[in-house]
Write a protein that holds these residues in place. Structure first.
Motif: not given
Length: 455
Positions: A57-66
Motif C-alpha cells: 500500500k505504501l509508495p516506493v521511495t527512491t535514492r533520489k528522494d533520499y
C-alpha cells in the motif's frame, strides 16, 4: 528471544516482524519528516497499515528522494523520547559514484541491532570462535560502514580483528595508511584466518603476496564485498590462496547496502544472498514500473523496508538493483529468510559501446579470472578526443602479474571479445599507474570517459 533466522515457519516470522514493524510505524507516523508528508499526500493513515502484509500500500521511495533530503529520513524525536531511541550513536555515509555521500544516522537502539546483524552475517558465512579477521577496507574521509562495521562485527562475535589500514599515508599522520606491500606483510604476521574487503582489493593483496613469495597458510575464509566476484574470478582467487599454502579456502560474496549497515551473504557458494536479520529488514521484488510484487523467483526491482530502526528509517526503499528473490528455506543452512538467488544488477548499470549494451560485471569477470592479471581498469572513450561523432574505443589498462609474455595482450583482448563482443585496446602498465593507483575503494571496473568529455 527466538532466533529469527531459523524459525519454524513464515507465520512465526511474520508475527515477530509485525510486532517490531508496528512500533516503528507508530514512530514514523508521528516523527518522520519525509514519510509524514508522503503518507499524508497518499491519504494513508496509521490504521491502514497493520503489518508487513500491507507494505504494497505504501509508495516506493527512491535514492533520489533520499539524496535530496537525508535529514528528512531521520526521526525527529521529541524531548521526552527514550535515550536509546533518540541518542545518535554514529553517522555513516552512503557510497556515491558522484556527488556528496549522504549521512545515515544510527541511534543507540539501532547500534545494538547493527551488532546483531553483523553477528548473523558471520554466522551464516561459517565463522568460528577460533577465527580472526583482517579488515582490508580503507579508512575513508566520510565515515563508511565498510571499515567500521568489519570492526563491529568482530566485536559482536567476540573474535580478534586487525585493521590493515590500506591506502595512501595521511598527510597529517604519515603512519596512518599502508602501501600494498605492508598490507601483505600484515596479512602474513597477523596469521588472520579471514580476509574481508572489496573483492578487487583482496585479489590485489593475494596477487602481490604471490609475487613476493609471502605465504598465507592460515587463510580459510575470504569475505568479498563491493564489486562482485564471478565464478572464474572466485576459482582464480582460491587457486592463488592454495599456492600460498591455504588448505581449503572458501569465498563468501556479499550484497552490501549502506542502508542496511551490513549485507546479504552466502552460506555456501551458489546458495544465494541471505537476509541475515529478517526481524530488522523486509525485502520485496517488484515490477519496476507498476511497483507491484512479482512472483518468487521472478526478476524485480529490489525494495528494502526497515522494520526496527529509530534513526534513519526507510520504507519500500528502492536499492536500484534488479534481482530474483525467494522465500524458500535455504536447503544448505536451513535459514528461513529472504534470499536473492541471482546476482543483483544495476537498473542503470549497462554501458552502450558501439551500439552494444555491455554489462561491466561480465567484463570484470572475464579479466578477474585470468591469473596473469594483477589489476585492471577499463575505460570507454572516443577514438578522436573532443569529437563526439568519432568511434567508441574500449581501452583497458592492465597491471600484469610478474613479467608478461608477448602473447598476453592478444590473449586478453580475445578473452574480452569473447565475453562482451567488443575487442578492446590492451595497454600494459604497472600498479603505480595513476589510473589504477588513484581509485577509491568503491572501484568501478568500467569508467565511461565520454560523459566527462561532454561536460
Amino acid at each position: 528471544m527466538a532466533d529469527t533466522l531459523f524459525l519454524d515457519d513464515w507465520d512465526a516470522l511474520t508475527r515477530e516482524r509485525d510486532a517490531r514493524f508496528s512500533a516503528t510505524l507508530d514512530r514514523v507516523f508521528a516523527y518522520h519528516p519525509f514519510y509524514k508528508d508522503l503518507l499524508t499526500r497518499a491519504r494513508l493513515r496509521r490504521r491502514d497499515i497493520s503489518g508487513v502484509a500491507d507494505l504494497s500500500k505504501l509508495p516506493v521511495t527512491t535514492r533520489k528522494d533520499y539524496l535530496a533530503n537525508p535529514a528528512g529520513f531521520v526521526l525527529a524525536w521529541p524531548e521526552a523520547a527514550t535515550a536509546d531511541e533518540s541518542i545518535v550513536w554514529d553517522v555513516m555515509h552512503t557510497a556515491q559514484a558522484a556527488g556528496a555521500p549522504a549521512p545515515f544516522v544510527s541511534t543507540s537502539y539501532d547500534f545494538v541491532n547493527i551488532l546483531a546483524l553483523n553477528r548473523n552475517m558471520l554466522r551464516l558465512r561459517g565463522t568460528e570462535q577460533s577465527d580472526s579477521i583482517l579488515n582490508l577496507f580503507p579508512l575513508t574521509r566520510h565515515p563508511n560502514g565498510a571499515f567500521t562495521r568489519a570492526m563491529n562485527a568482530a566485536s559482536a562475535y567476540n573474535i580478534p580483528v586487525i585493521a590493515a589500514m590500506p591506502g595512501a599515508p595521511n598527510a597529517r599522520q604519515p603512519d596512518i595508511g599502508n602501501p600494498l606491500e605492508e598490507v601483505v606483510a600484515i596479512a602474513a604476521r597477523s596469521r588472520a584466518t579471514v580476509l574481508w574487503g572489496v573483492s578487487s582489493y583482496v585479489r590485489k593483496v593475494v596477487a602481490r603476496a604471490e609475487e613476493l613469495g609471502v605465504e598465507l597458510p592460515h587463510v580459510r575464509l575470504v569475505f568479498a564485498a563491493g564489486d562482485g566476484l564471478g565464478a572464474a574470478a572466485r576459482d582464480d582467487l582460491i587457486a592463488r590462496l592454495k599456492r600460498l599454502g591455504a588448505n581449503d579456502p572458501k569465498i563468501s560474496v556479499s550484497y552490501d547496502a549502506s542502508e542496511m549497515q551490513g549485507g546479504m551473504v552466502e552460506c555456501v557458494p551458489g546458495a544465494g544472498f541471505h537476509n541475515p536479520a529478517p526481524d530488522q529488514f523486509c525485502f520485496e521484488a517488484v515490477d519496476p514500473d507498476s511497483h507491484k510484487p512479482v512472483p518468487d523467483g521472478a526478476e524485480g526491482l529490489l525494495l528494502l523496508t526497515h522494520l526496527d530502526r529509530r534513526g534513519t528509517v526507510m520504507l519500500r526503499y528502492a536499492l536500484g538493483d534488479m534481482a530474483r528473490l525467494t522465500r524458500e528455506r535455504c536447503p544448505h543452512c536451513g535459514a528461513l529468510t529472504e534470499r536473492l538467488v541471482s546476482m543483483p544488477r544495476r537498473t542503470d548499470g549497462f554501458v552502450k559501446i558501439r551500439g552494444k549494451l555491455v554489462d561491466p560485471q561480465v567484463l570484470s569477470d572475464a579479466l578477474a579470472g585470468e591469473a596473469a592479471v594483477a589489476d585492471f581498469q577499463a575505460l570507454v572513450e572516443k577514438e578522436e578526443e573532443g569529437d563526439v561523432l568519432s568511434r567508441d574505443r574500449l581501452r583497458i589498462k592492465i597491471a600484469p602479474t610478474g613479467e608478461p609474455d608477448e602473447t598476453l595482450s592478444r590473449r586478453l583482448a580475445e578473452r574480452v571479445r569473447t565475453a562482451i563482443g567488443i575487442r578492446p585496446v590492451i595497454e600494459l602498465t604497472t600498479a603505480e599507474d595513476p589510473v589504477l593507483a588513484g581509485r577509491g575503494w568503491t572501484t568501478r571496473p568500467l569508467v565511461d570517459l565520454r560523459k566527462k568529455k561532454r561536460r
